[in-house]
Design a protein around this motif. Structure first.
Motif, mmCIF file in Angstrom:
data_model
loop_
_atom_site.group_PDB
_atom_site.id
_atom_site.type_symbol
_atom_site.label_atom_id
_atom_site.label_comp_id
_atom_site.label_asym_id
_atom_site.label_seq_id
_atom_site.Cartn_x
_atom_site.Cartn_y
_atom_site.Cartn_z
ATOM 1 N N LEU A 91 69.527 37.393 14.484
ATOM 2 C CA LEU A 91 69.185 36.283 13.597
ATOM 3 C C LEU A 91 70.157 35.126 13.781
ATOM 4 O O LEU A 91 69.764 33.953 13.752
ATOM 5 N N LYS A 92 71.428 35.441 14.023
ATOM 6 C CA LYS A 92 72.436 34.406 14.283
ATOM 7 C C LYS A 92 72.134 33.698 15.602
ATOM 8 O O LYS A 92 72.265 32.460 15.701
ATOM 9 N N LEU A 93 71.738 34.459 16.624
ATOM 10 C CA LEU A 93 71.354 33.864 17.907
ATOM 11 C C LEU A 93 70.226 32.861 17.701
ATOM 12 O O LEU A 93 70.273 31.737 18.213
ATOM 13 N N TRP A 94 69.212 33.253 16.960
ATOM 14 C CA TRP A 94 68.079 32.364 16.696
ATOM 15 C C TRP A 94 68.549 31.103 15.974
ATOM 16 O O TRP A 94 68.185 29.983 16.362
ATOM 17 N N LYS A 95 69.355 31.279 14.960
ATOM 18 C CA LYS A 95 69.827 30.132 14.177
ATOM 19 C C LYS A 95 70.611 29.154 15.038
ATOM 20 O O LYS A 95 70.483 27.929 14.890
ATOM 21 N N ASN A 96 71.414 29.694 15.968
ATOM 22 C CA ASN A 96 72.272 28.837 16.787
ATOM 23 C C ASN A 96 71.557 28.207 17.967
ATOM 24 O O ASN A 96 71.960 27.126 18.421
ATOM 25 N N ALA A 101 63.889 25.924 12.593
ATOM 26 C CA ALA A 101 64.503 26.400 11.365
ATOM 27 C C ALA A 101 63.941 27.713 10.813
ATOM 28 O O ALA A 101 64.719 28.614 10.465
ATOM 29 N N PRO A 102 62.627 27.885 10.675
ATOM 30 C CA PRO A 102 62.148 29.158 10.123
ATOM 31 C C PRO A 102 62.599 30.339 10.991
ATOM 32 O O PRO A 102 62.601 30.242 12.224
#
Length: 213
Positions: A91-96, A101-102
């Motif tokens: 989830l952190k990889l996706w956020k970064n 955003a979703p």
């Protein structure tokens, strides 16, 4: 290797996860597999077995079988249990890195043994094509091939190593891609060899007015 330029929005991030982060990810995926065992998916209509074994984590999981074909569903096709949660590191990889955003709703876990491969295909069973597909390689190297949005478009091959991240966004979101071969013995990450590929996907659009997570 083809000479064409890689599609806009395709990103290869070599060595994104270092060895310790890879080991932590493998431990998290073992926990996922304990709750949602690997199984052999089958092609629509023909019922032919795929050469990879797979499972999922997240609110939704991608599955396929002879009777109902490609789809997403909230439960494991063999156990009937809900999929386990996506590990926080992913989830952190996706956020970064996803620039969307979703959060992801699905993480497909594919295990390749020494002889497994994946034919050229598009990731098009999702409703939200504005979100990229974010992929993590763990274990043995593979030969990854990517083309254009047409099956007959020229392709280019890249060798992916353990810890690499690949992102298919923008024009590359619907590009045909696949895995031509595994290079056995190129990594010591997995005790018995092989390759794990983790693919993060957003399946449905964010409802209007909903908060991003």
């Amino acid at each position: 290797m083809g000479s064409f330029a890689l599609p806009t929005g395709f990103r290869h991030l070599p060595g994104y996860f270092d060895r310790s982060a890879q080991e932590a990810l493998v431990a998290e995926i073992r926990t996922v597999v304990a709750a949602a065992p690997l199984y052999v998916p089958r092609m629509p209509r023909s019922g032919k077995e795929m050469s990879v074994r797979m499972t999922n984590c997240g609110d939704l999981g991608w599955v396929t079988d002879k009777e109902r074909g490609y789809r997403y569903q909230p439960t494991h096709p063999e156990t009937g249990a809900p999929w386990p949660s996506i590990p926080s590191s992913l989830l952190k990889l996706w956020k970064n890195e996803a620039q969307f955003a979703p959060p992801p709703q699905a993480c497909l876990v594919n295990f390749y043994d020494a002889s497994a491969k994946m034919g050229l295909h598009q990731d098009k069973d999702e409703q939200e094509f504005g979100a990229p597909v974010v992929s993590v390689s763990l274990g043995d190297d593979c030969l990854f091939r990517i083309g254009g949005v047409g099956r007959s478009d020229p392709t280019r091959s890249l060798r992916l190593s353990s810890g690499d991240v690949v992102i298919l966004g923008e024009q590359s979101r619907l590009a045909f891609h696949g895995v031509d071969r595994i290079y056995p013995g190129t990594s010591t990450l997995l005790k018995n060899g092989g390759r794990i590929n983790l693919t993060l996907r957003r399946v449905t659009p964010k409802p209007c007015g909903a908060q991003t997570g």
